[in-house]
Design a protein around this motif. Sequence first.
Motif, PDB file in Angstrom:
ATOM      1  N   LEU A 273     -54.337  -8.541  64.152  1.00 12.15           N
ATOM      2  CA  LEU A 273     -55.683  -8.749  63.627  1.00 12.15           C
ATOM      3  C   LEU A 273     -55.664  -9.401  62.260  1.00 12.15           C
ATOM      4  O   LEU A 273     -56.341 -10.417  62.034  1.00 12.15           O
ATOM      5  CB  LEU A 273     -56.427  -7.413  63.572  1.00 12.15           C
ATOM      6  N   TRP A 274     -54.917  -8.835  61.295  1.00 13.45           N
ATOM      7  CA  TRP A 274     -54.994  -9.400  59.942  1.00 13.45           C
ATOM      8  C   TRP A 274     -54.435 -10.812  59.898  1.00 13.45           C
ATOM      9  O   TRP A 274     -54.971 -11.689  59.192  1.00 13.45           O
ATOM     10  CB  TRP A 274     -54.334  -8.479  58.924  1.00 13.45           C
ATOM     11  N   LYS A 275     -53.352 -11.056  60.649  1.00 13.98           N
ATOM     12  CA  LYS A 275     -52.762 -12.392  60.636  1.00 13.98           C
ATOM     13  C   LYS A 275     -53.711 -13.414  61.255  1.00 13.98           C
ATOM     14  O   LYS A 275     -53.859 -14.540  60.761  1.00 13.98           O
ATOM     15  CB  LYS A 275     -51.431 -12.369  61.376  1.00 13.98           C
ATOM     16  N   THR A 276     -54.368 -13.030  62.343  1.00 18.34           N
ATOM     17  CA  THR A 276     -55.282 -13.951  63.026  1.00 18.34           C
ATOM     18  C   THR A 276     -56.535 -14.189  62.198  1.00 18.34           C
ATOM     19  O   THR A 276     -57.022 -15.332  62.097  1.00 18.34           O
ATOM     20  CB  THR A 276     -55.647 -13.384  64.405  1.00 18.34           C
ATOM     21  N   LEU A 277     -57.074 -13.139  61.601  1.00 14.75           N
ATOM     22  CA  LEU A 277     -58.234 -13.312  60.719  1.00 14.75           C
ATOM     23  C   LEU A 277     -57.910 -14.257  59.571  1.00 14.75           C
ATOM     24  O   LEU A 277     -58.720 -15.136  59.225  1.00 14.75           O
ATOM     25  CB  LEU A 277     -58.670 -11.961  60.156  1.00 14.75           C
ATOM     26  N   SER A 278     -56.742 -14.069  58.968  1.00 17.74           N
ATOM     27  CA  SER A 278     -56.358 -14.923  57.845  1.00 17.74           C
ATOM     28  C   SER A 278     -56.267 -16.378  58.271  1.00 17.74           C
ATOM     29  O   SER A 278     -56.722 -17.281  57.560  1.00 17.74           O
ATOM     30  CB  SER A 278     -55.022 -14.445  57.261  1.00 17.74           C
ATOM     31  N   THR A 283     -58.932 -21.919  58.486  1.00 14.09           N
ATOM     32  CA  THR A 283     -58.962 -23.157  59.271  1.00 14.09           C
ATOM     33  C   THR A 283     -60.284 -23.441  59.978  1.00 14.09           C
ATOM     34  O   THR A 283     -60.499 -24.570  60.417  1.00 14.09           O
ATOM     35  CB  THR A 283     -57.869 -23.111  60.349  1.00 14.09           C
ATOM     36  N   PHE A 284     -61.178 -22.463  60.092  1.00 17.87           N
ATOM     37  CA  PHE A 284     -62.316 -22.609  61.015  1.00 17.87           C
ATOM     38  C   PHE A 284     -63.268 -23.739  60.653  1.00 17.87           C
ATOM     39  O   PHE A 284     -63.940 -24.291  61.523  1.00 17.87           O
ATOM     40  CB  PHE A 284     -63.088 -21.282  61.129  1.00 17.87           C
ATOM     41  N   ASP A 285     -63.351 -24.105  59.368  1.00 19.42           N
ATOM     42  CA  ASP A 285     -64.303 -25.147  58.964  1.00 19.42           C
ATOM     43  C   ASP A 285     -63.623 -26.435  58.536  1.00 19.42           C
ATOM     44  O   ASP A 285     -64.232 -27.286  57.884  1.00 19.42           O
ATOM     45  CB  ASP A 285     -65.207 -24.634  57.843  1.00 19.42           C
ATOM     46  N   ASP A 286     -62.346 -26.609  58.929  1.00 18.20           N
ATOM     47  CA  ASP A 286     -61.602 -27.810  58.557  1.00 18.20           C
ATOM     48  C   ASP A 286     -61.237 -28.581  59.825  1.00 18.20           C
ATOM     49  O   ASP A 286     -60.405 -28.120  60.613  1.00 18.20           O
ATOM     50  CB  ASP A 286     -60.336 -27.438  57.790  1.00 18.20           C
ATOM     51  N   PRO A 287     -61.842 -29.751  60.048  1.00 22.91           N
ATOM     52  CA  PRO A 287     -61.552 -30.518  61.274  1.00 22.91           C
ATOM     53  C   PRO A 287     -60.067 -30.831  61.453  1.00 22.91           C
ATOM     54  O   PRO A 287     -59.592 -30.942  62.589  1.00 22.91           O
ATOM     55  CB  PRO A 287     -62.369 -31.806  61.075  1.00 22.91           C
ATOM     56  N   GLU A 288     -59.330 -30.963  60.357  1.00 30.04           N
ATOM     57  CA  GLU A 288     -57.908 -31.281  60.476  1.00 30.04           C
ATOM     58  C   GLU A 288     -57.106 -30.111  61.048  1.00 30.04           C
ATOM     59  O   GLU A 288     -55.999 -30.306  61.551  1.00 30.04           O
ATOM     60  CB  GLU A 288     -57.347 -31.677  59.107  1.00 30.04           C
ATOM     61  N   ASP A 289     -57.674 -28.907  60.964  1.00 33.98           N
ATOM     62  CA  ASP A 289     -56.996 -27.721  61.490  1.00 33.98           C
ATOM     63  C   ASP A 289     -57.655 -27.207  62.760  1.00 33.98           C
ATOM     64  O   ASP A 289     -57.534 -26.031  63.105  1.00 33.98           O
ATOM     65  CB  ASP A 289     -57.005 -26.607  60.440  1.00 33.98           C
ATOM     66  N   ALA A 290     -58.325 -28.097  63.474  1.00 30.83           N
ATOM     67  CA  ALA A 290     -59.132 -27.662  64.616  1.00 30.83           C
ATOM     68  C   ALA A 290     -58.299 -26.955  65.682  1.00 30.83           C
ATOM     69  O   ALA A 290     -58.727 -25.945  66.256  1.00 30.83           O
ATOM     70  CB  ALA A 290     -59.855 -28.859  65.224  1.00 30.83           C
ATOM     71  N   ALA A 294     -58.810 -23.102  66.725  1.00 32.07           N
ATOM     72  CA  ALA A 294     -59.186 -22.743  68.090  1.00 32.07           C
ATOM     73  C   ALA A 294     -58.265 -21.661  68.644  1.00 32.07           C
ATOM     74  O   ALA A 294     -58.716 -20.734  69.333  1.00 32.07           O
ATOM     75  CB  ALA A 294     -59.157 -23.979  68.986  1.00 32.07           C
ATOM     76  N   ASP A 295     -56.970 -21.776  68.342  1.00 26.89           N
ATOM     77  CA  ASP A 295     -56.033 -20.768  68.832  1.00 26.89           C
ATOM     78  C   ASP A 295     -56.299 -19.422  68.159  1.00 26.89           C
ATOM     79  O   ASP A 295     -56.274 -18.373  68.817  1.00 26.89           O
ATOM     80  CB  ASP A 295     -54.591 -21.204  68.578  1.00 26.89           C
ATOM     81  N   ALA A 296     -56.559 -19.430  66.845  1.00 27.83           N
ATOM     82  CA  ALA A 296     -56.863 -18.178  66.146  1.00 27.83           C
ATOM     83  C   ALA A 296     -58.136 -17.550  66.695  1.00 27.83           C
ATOM     84  O   ALA A 296     -58.217 -16.318  66.868  1.00 27.83           O
ATOM     85  CB  ALA A 296     -56.993 -18.431  64.651  1.00 27.83           C
TER      86      ALA A 296
END
Length: 313
Positions: A273-278, A283-290, A294-296
């Motif tokens: 949980l903590w690793k995925t939340l972090s 990354t959620f609002d950065d298109p370069e990390d899409a 998505a995986d998180a």
Amino acid sequence: MGADDSGYDLGPPPQRIAVDVEQVRRLVAGQFPHLAGLPIEPVANGGWDNWTFHLGPELLVRLPSAAAYALAVEKEHLWLPVLAARLPLPIPAPVAKGEPGAGYPYPWSIYRWLDGEPAWPDRIADPVRFALDLAEFLAALRDVDAADGPQPGVHNWFRGGTLRTYDKKVEDALVALDGHVDAALVREIWTRAVGARWDGVDRWFHGDIAPGNLLLTHGRLAAVIDFGTCGVGDPACDLAIAWTLLTAEGRAAFRERLSVDDATWARGRGWALWKTLSTWSRTFDDPEDAEEAADAHRVLGEILTDQAAGLNR
């Protein structure tokens, strides 16, 4: 701070340095001249904690990217041969330990190269067989005598210690993800994980069981690499993979093979949980990390669905 329920201070993020091929060439030539003629090339996706380079076809050079990561070098050279003798799959074999030089400030290592490709879901031939093979590996690792093994510390970012160390990371992520996640459900899962008691018996753990550290050959688990965060303590951190990579059927088989009790399973879910939340909050609002976002988001959905449905408690 001692290994108690109040958590550890993670401190500021490590200050990473860059390393290039020419610098590695000088290090190898200066300290291991018999290897100086071998070609040197960066390893694609070679990791974050270390810079990794091919050294000819059979070796690799592994150089910590920051002072904190360099703390693992001595540990790996001491313990990897001990662990290798007890494990059912190949793990990295140290060949030589280098010293600071050529403008590079930390100890570094030469290892045998292990063939294989990262265990991305679409490359795994049989998800349940994979889960069982991984469980067999972790069971063997836990059975290694933990006496005198490395306790949680900066060398492994306190893997094996209390989840309370990561309280702030969870809260910071929830602030960043305000309106994007069920914060009440996240806090319920986190509270349950933090409150799940460990029996206090030290056991060996890897500390970073993740797709990039699990190598496949013909779709089967063939090797496990990157033991920089290994140590002894609470092995629940190695269970995060149950949600980050395994299928629902694989997760059930994995848990059964390891005979994981409810408290340990809850702590393992807390690590996921903590690793995925972090990751998602970063990354959620950065298109370069899409793709990473998505995986998180997918993993977080699995964790929340499990809890909401009352599964795997």
